[in-house]
Design a protein around this motif. Structure first.
Motif, PDB file in Angstrom:
ATOM      1  N   PHE A 121       0.852  -1.191   0.000  1.00 49.72           N
ATOM      2  CA  PHE A 121       0.000   0.000   0.000  1.00 49.72           C
ATOM      3  C   PHE A 121       0.886   1.238   0.000  1.00 49.72           C
ATOM      4  O   PHE A 121       1.864   1.316   0.747  1.00 49.72           O
ATOM      5  CB  PHE A 121      -0.923   0.071   1.224  1.00 49.72           C
ATOM      6  CG  PHE A 121      -1.670   1.393   1.278  1.00 49.72           C
ATOM      7  CD1 PHE A 121      -2.845   1.556   0.563  1.00 49.72           C
ATOM      8  CD2 PHE A 121      -1.157   2.479   1.977  1.00 49.72           C
ATOM      9  CE1 PHE A 121      -3.502   2.788   0.541  1.00 49.72           C
ATOM     10  CE2 PHE A 121      -1.797   3.716   1.960  1.00 49.72           C
ATOM     11  CZ  PHE A 121      -2.978   3.871   1.245  1.00 49.72           C
ATOM     12  N   MET A 122       0.514   2.205  -0.824  1.00 42.96           N
ATOM     13  CA  MET A 122       1.197   3.499  -0.784  1.00 42.96           C
ATOM     14  C   MET A 122       0.212   4.611  -1.103  1.00 42.96           C
ATOM     15  O   MET A 122      -0.660   4.459  -1.970  1.00 42.96           O
ATOM     16  CB  MET A 122       2.363   3.541  -1.780  1.00 42.96           C
ATOM     17  CG  MET A 122       3.262   4.755  -1.596  1.00 42.96           C
ATOM     18  SD  MET A 122       4.743   4.680  -2.634  1.00 42.96           S
ATOM     19  CE  MET A 122       4.104   5.328  -4.188  1.00 42.96           C
ATOM     20  N   GLU A 123       0.344   5.707  -0.366  1.00 45.38           N
ATOM     21  CA  GLU A 123      -0.399   6.923  -0.692  1.00 45.38           C
ATOM     22  C   GLU A 123       0.319   7.567  -1.875  1.00 45.38           C
ATOM     23  O   GLU A 123       1.551   7.632  -1.895  1.00 45.38           O
ATOM     24  CB  GLU A 123      -0.383   7.843   0.526  1.00 45.38           C
ATOM     25  CG  GLU A 123      -1.187   9.108   0.370  1.00 45.38           C
ATOM     26  CD  GLU A 123      -1.128   9.964   1.629  1.00 45.38           C
ATOM     27  OE1 GLU A 123      -2.062  10.737   1.843  1.00 45.38           O
ATOM     28  OE2 GLU A 123      -0.137   9.868   2.393  1.00 45.38           O
ATOM     29  N   ALA A 124      -0.451   8.059  -2.836  1.00 44.68           N
ATOM     30  CA  ALA A 124       0.128   8.482  -4.119  1.00 44.68           C
ATOM     31  C   ALA A 124       0.756   9.874  -4.071  1.00 44.68           C
ATOM     32  O   ALA A 124       0.327  10.791  -4.783  1.00 44.68           O
ATOM     33  CB  ALA A 124      -0.936   8.417  -5.211  1.00 44.68           C
ATOM     34  N   PHE A 125       1.796  10.026  -3.251  1.00 43.68           N
ATOM     35  CA  PHE A 125       2.527  11.293  -3.234  1.00 43.68           C
ATOM     36  C   PHE A 125       3.582  11.272  -4.318  1.00 43.68           C
ATOM     37  O   PHE A 125       4.772  11.083  -4.076  1.00 43.68           O
ATOM     38  CB  PHE A 125       3.139  11.566  -1.851  1.00 43.68           C
ATOM     39  CG  PHE A 125       2.361  12.595  -1.101  1.00 43.68           C
ATOM     40  CD1 PHE A 125       2.396  13.926  -1.500  1.00 43.68           C
ATOM     41  CD2 PHE A 125       1.556  12.249  -0.039  1.00 43.68           C
ATOM     42  CE1 PHE A 125       1.646  14.887  -0.836  1.00 43.68           C
ATOM     43  CE2 PHE A 125       0.800  13.198   0.627  1.00 43.68           C
ATOM     44  CZ  PHE A 125       0.852  14.521   0.235  1.00 43.68           C
ATOM     45  N   TYR A 183       0.341  19.075   0.081  1.00 39.89           N
ATOM     46  CA  TYR A 183       1.607  19.161  -0.661  1.00 39.89           C
ATOM     47  C   TYR A 183       2.676  19.964   0.078  1.00 39.89           C
ATOM     48  O   TYR A 183       3.771  19.449   0.318  1.00 39.89           O
ATOM     49  CB  TYR A 183       1.372  19.749  -2.054  1.00 39.89           C
ATOM     50  CG  TYR A 183       0.841  18.788  -3.080  1.00 39.89           C
ATOM     51  CD1 TYR A 183       1.708  17.985  -3.826  1.00 39.89           C
ATOM     52  CD2 TYR A 183      -0.526  18.680  -3.335  1.00 39.89           C
ATOM     53  CE1 TYR A 183       1.224  17.115  -4.797  1.00 39.89           C
ATOM     54  CE2 TYR A 183      -1.021  17.811  -4.293  1.00 39.89           C
ATOM     55  CZ  TYR A 183      -0.143  17.030  -5.017  1.00 39.89           C
ATOM     56  OH  TYR A 183      -0.619  16.164  -5.966  1.00 39.89           O
ATOM     57  N   PRO A 184       2.417  21.248   0.428  1.00 39.11           N
ATOM     58  CA  PRO A 184       3.450  21.967   1.180  1.00 39.11           C
ATOM     59  C   PRO A 184       3.770  21.311   2.526  1.00 39.11           C
ATOM     60  O   PRO A 184       4.925  21.302   2.965  1.00 39.11           O
ATOM     61  CB  PRO A 184       2.869  23.374   1.364  1.00 39.11           C
ATOM     62  CG  PRO A 184       1.495  23.354   0.841  1.00 39.11           C
ATOM     63  CD  PRO A 184       1.319  22.142   0.028  1.00 39.11           C
ATOM     64  N   GLU A 283       6.228   7.422  -9.609  1.00 41.33           N
ATOM     65  CA  GLU A 283       5.612   6.666  -8.513  1.00 41.33           C
ATOM     66  C   GLU A 283       5.147   5.286  -9.008  1.00 41.33           C
ATOM     67  O   GLU A 283       5.156   4.319  -8.252  1.00 41.33           O
ATOM     68  CB  GLU A 283       4.463   7.432  -7.851  1.00 41.33           C
ATOM     69  CG  GLU A 283       3.204   7.551  -8.681  1.00 41.33           C
ATOM     70  CD  GLU A 283       2.054   8.256  -7.974  1.00 41.33           C
ATOM     71  OE1 GLU A 283       2.167   8.574  -6.766  1.00 41.33           O
ATOM     72  OE2 GLU A 283       1.018   8.488  -8.638  1.00 41.33           O
ATOM     73  N   ILE A 284       4.774   5.204 -10.279  1.00 42.77           N
ATOM     74  CA  ILE A 284       4.374   3.913 -10.863  1.00 42.77           C
ATOM     75  C   ILE A 284       5.571   2.954 -10.828  1.00 42.77           C
ATOM     76  O   ILE A 284       5.448   1.798 -10.423  1.00 42.77           O
ATOM     77  CB  ILE A 284       3.854   4.096 -12.312  1.00 42.77           C
ATOM     78  CG1 ILE A 284       2.524   4.870 -12.312  1.00 42.77           C
ATOM     79  CG2 ILE A 284       3.686   2.747 -13.007  1.00 42.77           C
ATOM     80  CD1 ILE A 284       2.082   5.365 -13.696  1.00 42.77           C
ATOM     81  N   ILE A 285       6.736   3.463 -11.251  1.00 45.60           N
ATOM     82  CA  ILE A 285       7.958   2.646 -11.248  1.00 45.60           C
ATOM     83  C   ILE A 285       8.296   2.190  -9.830  1.00 45.60           C
ATOM     84  O   ILE A 285       8.657   1.033  -9.596  1.00 45.60           O
ATOM     85  CB  ILE A 285       9.130   3.434 -11.882  1.00 45.60           C
ATOM     86  CG1 ILE A 285       8.873   3.632 -13.389  1.00 45.60           C
ATOM     87  CG2 ILE A 285      10.465   2.735 -11.651  1.00 45.60           C
ATOM     88  CD1 ILE A 285       9.727   4.711 -14.046  1.00 45.60           C
TER      89      ILE A 285
END
Length: 325
Positions: A121-125, A183-184, A283-285
């Motif tokens: 699982f990862m949050e898409a940052f 984001y910031p 992030e896909i990679i």
């Protein structure tokens, strides 16, 4: 020998999913296996445009597809928790669009599910993985600008209630903080870690979402001055200052194609580091590499990182009196 192809599914087929899918086409060994929307016509159109093999008219149907290995969740904020947990339960790895949850408690539930079902699982940052941010972090960590004592970053644009309905919809988790303020906050966190103290003030909409929020994060020997707005524009540069110099990330900094290094108020280096595609590709990679290495979290944006940021956001949410439920 050709390396293993990772088969993706996408649920929620709005603007961000379209950008993501276009970058997915650029990534070696990534295959868009299935997409899902409650509107089958929309799903079919999206599938055709981005070379998906299958289109579904329900998210559950996609979760049941035995060929899908990882699901990218791009639905509105208020559904992230339920869908992430459901996908993990069904044995899928998950990349969930930020914010992963509208409360710290719910963020914890997702991480627990990832561990329970032993699925990534990862949050898409995505910003964490773009080349310029990776390089800036390396420079900071190697002491190029000395000890960081000031960060200034914002994310602001002029949204419209007619064109950007979701942004102004309280039920969907709208407002500046959760949509773009993360984001910031993320930038401050990856450079300076967890703050000792947070001060936040917001200007609210009549429906109680925050239209703009300003935040000061206090650290032992530094401060971050951060801002998010969906009703005004800004330059969207980010400045990281230290005892020996400063770095300015090109605007818009969250997808910067490079940065400038200053020493003694003079330009020392102008660095150009373009993204592959729009920038989601990085992030896909990372997700694919983690899955191929049997990891359930990324070392660059870990479960703990997700939780730390969620806790920071929760504190600001409380200070500005934001309540979605």
């Amino acid at each position: 020998m050709e390396s293993k192809r990772i088969k993706w599914g996408i649920v929620g087929l709005g603007n961000i999913a379209a950008k993501f899918a276009s970058d997915l086409l650029l990534v070696e060994n990534a295959q868009l296996n299935a997409v899902a929307s409650r509107d089958i016509e929309k799903a079919n159109e999206f599938a055709e445009k981005y070379n998906a093999l299958k289109a579904y008219d329900s998210y559950d149907s996609l979760f049941e597809d035995p060929e899908v290995e990882i699901v990218y969740i791009a639905t509105p904020h208020n559904s992230h928790v339920e869908l992430s947990i459901k996908a993990l339960e069904k044995g899928k790895h998950v990349l969930c669009e930020k914010p992963m949850a509208l409360s710290y408690k719910d963020a914890q539930r997702i991480i627990e599910a990832s561990k329970k079902y032993n699925k990534f699982f990862m949050e898409a940052f995505w910003t964490r993985f773009i080349p310029s941010v990776q390089d800036v972090l390396e420079k900071i960590n190697s002491g190029v600008i000395g000890d960081v004592n000031y960060i200034n970053a914002d994310f602001a644009f002029h949204g419209s209630e007619t064109e950007n309905k979701r942004l102004f919809d309280k039920e969907l988790g709208g407002g500046a903080l959760f949509d773009i303020g993360v984001y910031p906050l993320f930038l401050s966190y990856i450079i300076l870690g967890k703050p000792k103290e947070i001060l936040a003030k917001a200007i609210k909409h009549k429906n109680d979402i925050d239209l703009q929020t300003s935040m000061i994060l206090q650290y032992e020997s530094g401060q971050s001055v951060l801002h998010a707005s969906i009703v005004s524009e800004s330059e969207m540069k980010a400045v990281v200052s230290g005892t020996k110099g400063r770095i300015e990330l090109n605007a818009p900094w969250y997808v910067a194609d490079g940065y400038t290094l200053f020493k003694n108020e003079e330009k020392e280096a102008v660095v150009t580091l373009p993204t592959l595609g729009i920038g989601y590709s990085h992030e896909i990679i990372e997700c694919q590499n983690c899955i191929l290495n049997n990891q359930i979290e990324s070392k660059l944006w870990s479960h703990q990182n997700c939780l730390d940021l969620s806790r920071i956001v929760e504190e600001i949410k409380m200070q500005i009196g934001l309540n979605f439920f």
